[in-house]
Design an enzyme around this catalytic site. Structure first.
Site, PDB file in Angstrom:
ATOM      1  N   LYS A 254      -8.887  32.872 -44.620  1.00  5.12           N
ATOM      2  CA  LYS A 254     -10.103  33.125 -43.860  1.00  5.12           C
ATOM      3  C   LYS A 254     -10.041  32.547 -42.448  1.00  5.12           C
ATOM      4  O   LYS A 254     -10.958  32.716 -41.678  1.00  5.12           O
ATOM      5  CB  LYS A 254     -11.307  32.597 -44.621  1.00  5.12           C
ATOM      6  CG  LYS A 254     -11.340  31.101 -44.796  1.00  5.12           C
ATOM      7  CD  LYS A 254     -12.605  30.691 -45.519  1.00  5.12           C
ATOM      8  CE  LYS A 254     -12.609  29.188 -45.717  1.00  5.12           C
ATOM      9  NZ  LYS A 254     -13.709  28.700 -46.516  1.00  5.12           N
ATOM     10  N   ARG A 255      -8.966  31.864 -42.144  1.00  3.79           N
ATOM     11  CA  ARG A 255      -8.838  31.366 -40.771  1.00  3.79           C
ATOM     12  C   ARG A 255      -8.667  32.505 -39.778  1.00  3.79           C
ATOM     13  O   ARG A 255      -9.035  32.391 -38.621  1.00  3.79           O
ATOM     14  CB  ARG A 255      -7.656  30.414 -40.665  1.00  3.79           C
ATOM     15  CG  ARG A 255      -8.050  29.047 -41.097  1.00  3.79           C
ATOM     16  CD  ARG A 255      -6.962  28.028 -41.011  1.00  3.79           C
ATOM     17  NE  ARG A 255      -7.267  26.996 -41.990  1.00  3.79           N
ATOM     18  CZ  ARG A 255      -8.172  26.047 -41.805  1.00  3.79           C
ATOM     19  NH1 ARG A 255      -8.821  25.961 -40.679  1.00  3.79           N
ATOM     20  NH2 ARG A 255      -8.413  25.176 -42.751  1.00  3.79           N
TER      21      ARG A 255
END
Ligand code: GLU
Length: 497
Positions: A254-255
């Protein structure tokens, strides 16, 4: 049970992940194709990280996608309970059986003892630090456990030999040596099983015929095979699906990308498009009448031609641009204007959502026509935050980017997503930086709304929901020039302390 039974078994430890939808999708396609059943099992054995709020969101997200299950915690079934935290006595019984048959042992070692045994073992060229306990007297172990001293139950891994795994998606069997594998904990000191014990016991008791899951579990499979064997059970067939990837081919995180199903829901994607896109991640597109690839294919059609053996290995890069393209096609080609209107109503243009916005907008309106321009940010996929609006007076872009990054981290701890908790999380960031709160809120307003002024911040963040908020903050950080990896690392350390 001869019919096909498959399952998806997510752990409710965070936002509902697109990877879960992807695995569920292939399991459901397989079940449908073979007239079998698809189960949802909640693997909440990690007591500190599992939350009911995460489970609720997960169930709602999978339902939104239409990945419906025949048995599960919310619909019941003959093999329940379907939540692992409600099956503790079952796991303990099986752990006891493994203790009784000498395949497992009580371990009382502290982390420090284990580390020192490991170091000694390494010096002596012996890999396992467990020898001290695993070859002890089982009766003594039982007696010690009976006194109430905390212990875990570990499996006695073979010291040599090779596990050969037949995988339905791979021509050649996968061989993994036992020698490198630690004596896996099966039962933790809190009485909860680990994933490895629970997954085997449940897959067996729930009559699972095919375990279709992500490739990241291949290395765990030897442990599972041993457990099946020791418990006297036939193992189900296995198929390990390729992972969804970031553009740099690391596991999707999710970065870089929005990974929460709820992001896509809230940003206005259609379930049919997201499912279609996820299927393409591991399956070749259909051939059209003219032989050209036909990437647009609703799930029901996909099921009609689904064959597990045709799954392509190697992993696919999750490409939001391509998903946008596909979603656009469904929007434009498959919906009548009336259906489009209905889709918008299902999404956010409904009384429920609008009613929540009214109290925020009413004090800011002179005519009814003022509403839309002032609240457009609730309905847009993203906003355009300008650099100058993100910068409080006298602050450097680099510092503001770092500050917003800490807001992202701080907000990660807010579960459930409620106004006061959000305010606390934001204020915590202010204290960390020792900045006046307006130097925090100005960039936040701009990141969230596209301009430094607007309706009340925390109420707006609640309504925007967690995933859209997160993506807007990440986008603003990019506008500010980003936070380098090195800097993020140091920052994360400072933040954590
Ligand atoms: N609980 C595991 C997960 O979160 C399930 C893995 C499996 O399917 O065996 O992915």
């Amino acid at each position: 049970m001869s019919t096909v039974r498959v399952r998806v078994a997510p752990s409710p430890t965070g936002a509902p992940h697109v990877g879960t939808a992807y695995i569920a999708l292939f399991n459901l396609a397989f079940a449908r194709r073979h007239g079998g059943q698809f189960l949802l099992r909640i693997e909440d054995t990690d007591q500190t990280r599992s939350l009911k709020a995460h489970e609720d969101r997960l169930i709602s997200a999978l339902r939104w996608l239409g990945l419906d299950w025949d048995e599960g915690p919310d619909v019941g079934g003959d093999c329940g309970p379907y939540r692992q935290s409600e099956r503790l006595d079952i796991y303990r019984r099986h752990a006891d059986q493994l203790l009784a048959t000498g395949h497992a042992y009580h371990s009382f070692a502290t982390a420090a003892e284990l580390a020192s045994w490991r170091a000694e073992g390494q010096a002596a060229g012996v890999p396992a630090p467990f020898a001290v306990e695993r070859d002890g007297d089982p009766a003594a172990g039982r007696a010690r456990a009976a006194t109430g001293e905390p212990y875990v139950v570990r499996m006695k891994m073979p010291l040599e030999g090779t596990c050969v795994i037949e995988d339905m998606l791979r021509d050649a069997p996968i061989s993994i040596d036992y020698a490198g594998l630690d004596d896996q904990v099966l039962l933790k000191s809190d009485g909860f099983p680990t994933y490895h014990l629970a997954v085997v016991v449940d897959d067996h008791l729930m009559g699972i015929t095919h375990v279709i899951r992500g490739e990241e579990w291949i290395n765990s499979t030897p442990k599972h095979m041993l457990l099946y064997d020791w418990l006297g059970w036939d193992a189900p067939k296995h198929a390990h699906l390729p992972l969804l990837l970031n553009p740099d081919r690391s596991k999707l995180s999710k970065r870089r990308n929005p990974t929460s199903i709820d992001y896509y829901r809230r940003a206005g994607y259609l379930p049919v498009a997201l499912l279609n896109y996820l299927a393409l991640m591991a399956y070749p597109p259909a051939a059209g009448a003219d032989g050209a690839e036909q990437e647009k294919e609703p799930f029901d059609d996909f099921v009609g031609r689904f064959d597990l053996a045709r799954i392509s290995l190697g992993g696919s890069v999750f490409d939001v641009e391509k998903l946008n393209w596909l979603n656009g096609r469904y929007l434009r080609e498959d919906l009548t204007p009336q259906q489009l209107l209905q889709a918008l109503r299902d999404w956010a243009l409904n009384d429920d959502f609008l009613a929540q916005i009214m109290p925020l907008m009413q004090p800011r309106m002179e005519t009814l026509g003022d509403l839309m321009p002032k609240c457009v940010f609730f309905f847009s996929r993203n906003v355009e935050a300008k650099l100058e609006d993100l910068l409080p007076k006298g602050r450097q872009a680099e510092d503001v980017a770092a500050m917003l990054q800490t807001v992202v981290w701080s907000l990660e701890t807010v579960v459930p997503w409620q106004r006061d908790a959000i305010e606390v999380a934001v204020k915590r960031t202010g204290e960390f930086w020792d900045w006046p709160i307006r130097d925090i809120t100005r960039p936040l307003y701009t990141a969230i709304m596209g301009q430094p002024v607007g309706p009340p911040l925390y109420e707006s963040i609640v309504l925007l929901d967690v995933d859209l908020t997160r993506m807007r903050l990440l986008a603003a950080i990019e506008v500010l020039g980003g936070v380098s990896k090195k800097k993020a690392k140091k920052l994360e350390k400072d933040w954590a302390s």
